[in-house]
Write a protein that holds these residues in place. Structure first.
Motif, PDB file in Angstrom:
ATOM      1  N   GLN A 111      35.505  38.895  48.733  1.00  0.00           N
ATOM      2  CA  GLN A 111      36.305  38.182  47.734  1.00  0.00           C
ATOM      3  C   GLN A 111      37.485  39.061  47.314  1.00  0.00           C
ATOM      4  O   GLN A 111      37.310  40.115  46.725  1.00  0.00           O
ATOM      5  N   ALA A 112      38.707  38.601  47.594  1.00  0.00           N
ATOM      6  CA  ALA A 112      39.900  39.407  47.358  1.00  0.00           C
ATOM      7  C   ALA A 112      40.286  39.441  45.888  1.00  0.00           C
ATOM      8  O   ALA A 112      40.302  38.414  45.211  1.00  0.00           O
ATOM      9  N   ASN A 113      40.596  40.638  45.394  1.00  0.00           N
ATOM     10  CA  ASN A 113      41.116  40.789  44.044  1.00  0.00           C
ATOM     11  C   ASN A 113      42.620  40.993  44.111  1.00  0.00           C
ATOM     12  O   ASN A 113      43.235  40.909  45.170  1.00  0.00           O
ATOM     13  N   GLN A 114      43.244  41.269  42.961  1.00  0.00           N
ATOM     14  CA  GLN A 114      44.695  41.395  42.913  1.00  0.00           C
ATOM     15  C   GLN A 114      45.215  42.519  43.815  1.00  0.00           C
ATOM     16  O   GLN A 114      46.210  42.345  44.524  1.00  0.00           O
ATOM     17  N   ALA A 115      44.540  43.661  43.792  1.00  0.00           N
ATOM     18  CA  ALA A 115      44.987  44.799  44.609  1.00  0.00           C
ATOM     19  C   ALA A 115      44.952  44.441  46.091  1.00  0.00           C
ATOM     20  O   ALA A 115      45.878  44.780  46.843  1.00  0.00           O
TER      21      ALA A 115
END
Length: 219
Positions: A111-115
């Motif tokens: 699950q991709a976060n902002q970074a």
């Protein structure tokens, strides 16, 4: 005497097998950590001091090659465009390629976060996935404000990359079997697909039988 000679030969053979087979065991540990979402174990096998600059150098080189294909953009943006892009790449790599972030990605099944989204955007613009017409228009409209130009382009690309990342996480496949090979006595590579993305991990020997990831060859 024969028994001693046999013992010595056996020990040498065992040592050679362990020395030569050590990266395969490291690859097994990495694959198992990834499959079981064990981020702590996986990041233990990463040399972040080498990984960060290696990924950053890949992206800045890609961007320089991309820019050469568009002399008008290079002329309009000048050195300021290259400097701003390089700063964005450096910042995105510094934030995303960390033990904490990679551990989180592994633990949360990608699950991709902002970074991570910012790093994906940096990779996209470096790899020529830009809206060229929009970029030229922004340079003209912003009258040389390269930071504003890059910000507009990054927001656009980040939105598109977020959708693509989520799609890959949901439907992208992982390689059932990695391709493993030596690239030197102290160099070993693992190649395969992660959520549909083709990636190659480069490992470097640490000591006699230890191995650490020092580079990820981006597609």
């Amino acid at each position: 005497m024969k028994s001693l000679k046999f013992l010595l030969i056996s020990l040498v053979i065992i040592a050679v097998v362990i020395f030569a087979g050590s990266p395969y065991y490291a690859a097994y540990q990495l694959k198992n950590a990834y499959d079981t979402h064990d981020g702590a174990t996986l990041t233990h096998h990463i040399d972040f001091e080498q990984l960060q600059p290696n990924i950053q150098n890949q992206l800045t080189s890609k961007f320089a090659n991309t820019l050469q294909q568009y002399p008008l953009v290079a002329q309009l943006g000048g050195e300021a465009l290259t400097e701003a892009a390089d700063e964005f790449i450096h910042a995105s790599v510094t934030k995303a390629v960390t033990e904490e972030n990679i551990r989180s990605l592994i633990n949360t099944q990608g699950q991709a976060n902002q970074a991570t989204k910012e790093l994906a955007a940096a990779w996209a613009i470096a790899s020529n996935k830009v809206d060229l017409q929009r970029l030229i228009q922004d340079i003209i409209v912003q009258r040389g404000d390269i930071n504003a130009v890059l910000k507009n382009q990054m927001q656009q690309i980040m939105s598109a990359q977020s959708t693509e990342l989520e799609s890959h996480v949901q439907s992208g496949e992982d390689s059932a079997k990695l391709e493993l090979s030596y690239c030197g006595i102290n160099c070993f590579t693992l190649s395969g697909q992660v959520k549909g993305y083709p990636l190659t991990l480069q490992m470097q020997r640490e000591g006699l039988i230890g191995w650490k990831i020092i580079n990820v060859v981006l597609p």
